[in-house]
Write an enzyme that holds these catalytic residues in place. Sequence first.
Site, PDB file in Angstrom:
ATOM      1  N   SER A   1       0.809  -1.226   0.000  1.00 52.06           N
ATOM      2  CA  SER A   1       0.000   0.000   0.000  1.00 52.06           C
ATOM      3  C   SER A   1       0.841   1.273   0.000  1.00 52.06           C
ATOM      4  O   SER A   1       1.967   1.291   0.493  1.00 52.06           O
ATOM      5  CB  SER A   1      -0.971  -0.033   1.189  1.00 52.06           C
ATOM      6  OG  SER A   1      -0.292  -0.226   2.394  1.00 52.06           O
TER       7      SER A   1
ATOM      8  N   LYS B   1       2.285  -5.256   3.241  1.00 52.49           N
ATOM      9  CA  LYS B   1       3.421  -4.354   3.446  1.00 52.49           C
ATOM     10  C   LYS B   1       2.885  -2.915   3.369  1.00 52.49           C
ATOM     11  O   LYS B   1       2.633  -2.393   2.286  1.00 52.49           O
ATOM     12  CB  LYS B   1       4.467  -4.594   2.347  1.00 52.49           C
ATOM     13  CG  LYS B   1       5.811  -4.002   2.652  1.00 52.49           C
ATOM     14  CD  LYS B   1       6.032  -2.740   1.882  1.00 52.49           C
ATOM     15  CE  LYS B   1       7.136  -1.904   2.362  1.00 52.49           C
ATOM     16  NZ  LYS B   1       6.683  -0.799   3.203  1.00 52.49           N
TER      17      LYS B   1
ATOM     18  N   GLY C   1       0.663   2.395  -5.828  1.00 52.62           N
ATOM     19  CA  GLY C   1       1.888   3.146  -5.561  1.00 52.62           C
ATOM     20  C   GLY C   1       2.460   3.639  -6.867  1.00 52.62           C
ATOM     21  O   GLY C   1       1.727   3.787  -7.857  1.00 52.62           O
ATOM     22  N   SER C   2       3.750   3.841  -6.880  1.00 57.29           N
ATOM     23  CA  SER C   2       4.334   4.457  -8.077  1.00 57.29           C
ATOM     24  C   SER C   2       4.511   3.435  -9.199  1.00 57.29           C
ATOM     25  O   SER C   2       4.619   2.229  -8.970  1.00 57.29           O
ATOM     26  CB  SER C   2       5.663   5.120  -7.730  1.00 57.29           C
ATOM     27  OG  SER C   2       6.574   4.133  -7.343  1.00 57.29           O
TER      28      SER C   2
ATOM     29  N   GLY D   1       7.139   3.042 -10.972  1.00 57.09           N
ATOM     30  CA  GLY D   1       8.457   2.394 -10.895  1.00 57.09           C
ATOM     31  C   GLY D   1       8.415   1.155 -10.010  1.00 57.09           C
ATOM     32  O   GLY D   1       8.953   0.098 -10.379  1.00 57.09           O
TER      33      GLY D   1
ATOM     34  N   GLU E   1      -2.556  -0.162  -9.305  1.00 53.50           N
ATOM     35  CA  GLU E   1      -2.953   1.194  -9.709  1.00 53.50           C
ATOM     36  C   GLU E   1      -1.767   2.091  -9.393  1.00 53.50           C
ATOM     37  O   GLU E   1      -1.277   2.104  -8.266  1.00 53.50           O
ATOM     38  CB  GLU E   1      -4.216   1.640  -8.961  1.00 53.50           C
ATOM     39  CG  GLU E   1      -5.423   0.701  -9.150  1.00 53.50           C
ATOM     40  CD  GLU E   1      -5.764   0.410 -10.607  1.00 53.50           C
ATOM     41  OE1 GLU E   1      -5.527   1.258 -11.488  1.00 53.50           O
ATOM     42  OE2 GLU E   1      -6.256  -0.708 -10.885  1.00 53.50           O
TER      43      GLU E   1
ATOM     44  N   CYS F   1      -3.019  10.603  -6.589  1.00 54.57           N
ATOM     45  CA  CYS F   1      -2.691  10.105  -7.924  1.00 54.57           C
ATOM     46  C   CYS F   1      -3.534  10.828  -8.969  1.00 54.57           C
ATOM     47  O   CYS F   1      -3.147  10.959 -10.117  1.00 54.57           O
ATOM     48  CB  CYS F   1      -2.952   8.616  -7.988  1.00 54.57           C
ATOM     49  SG  CYS F   1      -4.588   8.204  -7.399  1.00 54.57           S
TER      50      CYS F   1
ATOM     51  N   GLU G   1       5.306  12.821 -13.331  1.00 52.14           N
ATOM     52  CA  GLU G   1       4.536  12.923 -12.086  1.00 52.14           C
ATOM     53  C   GLU G   1       5.431  13.524 -11.003  1.00 52.14           C
ATOM     54  O   GLU G   1       6.540  13.039 -10.771  1.00 52.14           O
ATOM     55  CB  GLU G   1       4.041  11.539 -11.627  1.00 52.14           C
ATOM     56  CG  GLU G   1       3.169  11.651 -10.389  1.00 52.14           C
ATOM     57  CD  GLU G   1       2.681  10.303  -9.848  1.00 52.14           C
ATOM     58  OE1 GLU G   1       3.503   9.395  -9.671  1.00 52.14           O
ATOM     59  OE2 GLU G   1       1.464  10.174  -9.579  1.00 52.14           O
TER      60      GLU G   1
HETATM   61  P1  NAD Z   1       5.764   3.925  -3.744  1.00 48.70           P
HETATM   62  O1  NAD Z   1       5.784   3.204  -5.040  1.00 48.70           O
HETATM   63  O2  NAD Z   1       6.994   4.641  -3.337  1.00 48.70           O
HETATM   64  O3  NAD Z   1       5.438   2.906  -2.565  1.00 48.70           O
HETATM   65  C1  NAD Z   1       4.293   2.087  -2.571  1.00 48.70           C
HETATM   66  C2  NAD Z   1       4.551   0.910  -1.673  1.00 48.70           C
HETATM   67  O4  NAD Z   1       5.496   0.045  -2.304  1.00 48.70           O
HETATM   68  C3  NAD Z   1       5.133   1.273  -0.310  1.00 48.70           C
HETATM   69  O5  NAD Z   1       4.548   0.477   0.687  1.00 48.70           O
HETATM   70  C4  NAD Z   1       6.587   0.927  -0.487  1.00 48.70           C
HETATM   71  O6  NAD Z   1       7.262   0.674   0.708  1.00 48.70           O
HETATM   72  C5  NAD Z   1       6.464  -0.322  -1.342  1.00 48.70           C
HETATM   73  N1  NAD Z   1       7.690  -0.753  -2.019  1.00 48.70           N
HETATM   74  C6  NAD Z   1       8.681   0.007  -2.539  1.00 48.70           C
HETATM   75  N2  NAD Z   1       9.620  -0.786  -3.106  1.00 48.70           N
HETATM   76  C7  NAD Z   1       9.209  -2.058  -2.944  1.00 48.70           C
HETATM   77  C8  NAD Z   1       9.736  -3.333  -3.307  1.00 48.70           C
HETATM   78  N3  NAD Z   1      10.890  -3.453  -3.955  1.00 48.70           N
HETATM   79  N4  NAD Z   1       9.031  -4.435  -2.983  1.00 48.70           N
HETATM   80  C9  NAD Z   1       7.851  -4.327  -2.335  1.00 48.70           C
HETATM   81  N5  NAD Z   1       7.303  -3.158  -1.964  1.00 48.70           N
HETATM   82  C10 NAD Z   1       7.975  -2.042  -2.266  1.00 48.70           C
HETATM   83  O7  NAD Z   1       4.501   4.910  -3.755  1.00 48.70           O
HETATM   84  P2  NAD Z   1       4.066   5.976  -2.645  1.00 48.70           P
HETATM   85  O8  NAD Z   1       5.056   7.105  -2.631  1.00 48.70           O
HETATM   86  O9  NAD Z   1       3.750   5.320  -1.351  1.00 48.70           O
HETATM   87  O10 NAD Z   1       2.692   6.491  -3.259  1.00 48.70           O
HETATM   88  C11 NAD Z   1       2.632   7.474  -4.231  1.00 48.70           C
HETATM   89  C12 NAD Z   1       2.396   6.855  -5.595  1.00 48.70           C
HETATM   90  O11 NAD Z   1       1.200   6.102  -5.566  1.00 48.70           O
HETATM   91  C13 NAD Z   1       2.183   7.908  -6.671  1.00 48.70           C
HETATM   92  O12 NAD Z   1       2.859   7.518  -7.836  1.00 48.70           O
HETATM   93  C14 NAD Z   1       0.669   7.886  -6.878  1.00 48.70           C
HETATM   94  O13 NAD Z   1       0.256   8.343  -8.139  1.00 48.70           O
HETATM   95  C15 NAD Z   1       0.367   6.439  -6.668  1.00 48.70           C
HETATM   96  N6  NAD Z   1      -1.036   6.232  -6.305  1.00 48.70           N
HETATM   97  C16 NAD Z   1      -1.864   5.720  -7.259  1.00 48.70           C
HETATM   98  C17 NAD Z   1      -3.206   5.531  -6.979  1.00 48.70           C
HETATM   99  C18 NAD Z   1      -4.149   4.985  -8.017  1.00 48.70           C
HETATM  100  O14 NAD Z   1      -5.261   4.581  -7.672  1.00 48.70           O
HETATM  101  N7  NAD Z   1      -3.757   4.956  -9.291  1.00 48.70           N
HETATM  102  C19 NAD Z   1      -3.705   5.869  -5.714  1.00 48.70           C
HETATM  103  C20 NAD Z   1      -2.818   6.363  -4.758  1.00 48.70           C
HETATM  104  C21 NAD Z   1      -1.486   6.533  -5.069  1.00 48.70           C
END
Ligand code: NAD
Length: 542
Positions: free
Chosen positions: A187, A212, A265-266, A268, A293, A327, A425
């Site tokens: 998340s 996580k 999340g992102s 990437g 997403e 997002c 972004e």
């Molecule tokens: P993030 O990608 O940095 O992190 C998301 C999650 O992934 C975190 O819990 C992080 O610890 C985990 N993570 C990172 N590397 C990992 C790995 N190697 N293995 C497993 N888990 C890992 O994103 P963020 O900064 O928490 O959130 C912002 C991003 O989320 C933005 O890009 C936003 O656009 C996107 N977002 C999208 C939506 C949607 O519905 N499309 C909604 C909310 C947020």
Amino acid sequence: MNNAVYNFQLPENERIYDYLKGSAERVALDNELKRQATEEVEIPLIINGKEIYTGVTQNVVMPHNHSVVLAKYHMATEKEVKLAIDSAMNAHKVWSNLAWTVRASILLKAAELMATKYRALLSASTMLGQSKNIFQSEIDAVCETIDFLKYNASFASRIYQIQPKSAFSQLNRMEFRALEGFVFAVSPFNFTSIASNLNMAPVMMGNTTVWKPATTAILSNYYLMKIFMEAGLPAGVINFVPGSGPVIGNEVLQSKDLAGIHFTGSNGTFNHLWGTVSQNLPNYKSYPRLVGETGGKDFIFVHPSADAYEVAVNAVRGSFEYQGQKCSASSRMYVPKSLWPSIKKLLVEMAEDIKMGDVMDHKNFMNAVIDNKSYTNIVSYIDYAKSSSEANIIAGGTYDDSVGYFIRPTIIETTNPRFKSMEEEIFGPVLTVFVYEDKDLDRAIELCDTTSPYGLTGAIFGKDRVALASLCDKFRYAAGNFYFNDKPTGAIVGLQPFGGSRASGTNDKAGGEFNLVRWVSPRTIKETFVSPTDYRYPYMME
Ligand code: NAD
């Protein structure tokens, strides 16, 4: 005895409280904010219903006052991740076999606890830990979390009713099995509701998860976990595993029992998870379901027939609420030259008027961005614009991290439609505007459609309804959530199912049937009443 076909009605959306000064909800929330701001919580891992303290800890601070520690959380090592997988696999045996109505009732009870007993707790922890104002927290941590839970129980009931036809001398049925294995729920920091739903949607359909949470949303997420347990969620159905993404991810993705990833999340991070799953594919028992997403570069496209005031108000709300860390936040805007002077004046006035500061001061419209890493990243875009001959900062552009990670709402006007901040972004309070010649409307539409790799949300503004229909058509793949004369944020569960496409994710529409079907693997069962007695077919006879 299970001898009825149950029907879970579509719920009403949770009412958004006003929190007017002096109201009972405001007093309760303010008291809870004061309580949480002065205590330091110790957050364990919760695996198989048991608290685990690994001794490797990190602090949770207030983004708007980073010297204040709200909690310290224990981090998982590989050993605990393995334990969490075993626990999820073990709990699967009972949970996936339980009557779905029992599962639904646990979701509904959790929703009720959140609407009443824990409304203030959930909201205050989101406000303090993720730096949300009272309204942003209410619509996310409280209302959207509840809506996800209630709607999913109802959508599940619809899915379970889908059955094949039975033909002559046979009975056909479909059994909606949970996936064979566990689901990895990963998340983001920005929505407490998403953290809940990434677990509870698969859980509703009989799955178990290894969760996580984002390290910057741990406080509210920990309270979610406690509420799920109080609502009756059995041990091991969700395993709460805070810690480093790569450490947890590497271990989980190696498991042969990985049945799915539910990610927000992102872009990437999701690409990394998808790539690793692809490499490990021969090792898995099933093809893992990948639901993610991801990011957005959401747009507002203004037609020459638009109303300047409507555009400015929606652009300010859409771009700067929750500091642009949605997002769906609008972060690029296309404006016809004929309207730009009036829109610009209003935009600048409103942006400069915005009050920003601590979440406990309810006059503030904006608070801090989530952490130092994010602050530095957003500032780099602002500094880049400052040094560019193609851009001009017309509002904001200042920042200060001495107390909290504060960045003023910033509006960049650029002459280059493919300027860096029109494409990437940023995830902060930065809106970039490109002004097009009215006669170049078609070129502007094409630019808007092709400038960024994302396709999450978009909004069009105009009074010419025929022109709007044409824009809607031309932007078919530019956004999975599309708005006429409204900001591109604020989707509500059950009303505007949410998700994009292109680089914005798999578009499985969180909070709806499309998402829930990803968490089942149906088994078709055919029963023949009278078997044939001859292997030969009639056409073979002389
Ligand atoms: P993030 O990608 O940095 O992190 C998301 C999650 O992934 C975190 O819990 C992080 O610890 C985990 N993570 C990172 N590397 C990992 C790995 N190697 N293995 C497993 N888990 C890992 O994103 P963020 O900064 O928490 O959130 C912002 C991003 O989320 C933005 O890009 C936003 O656009 C996107 N977002 C999208 C939506 C949607 O519905 N499309 C909604 C909310 C947020």
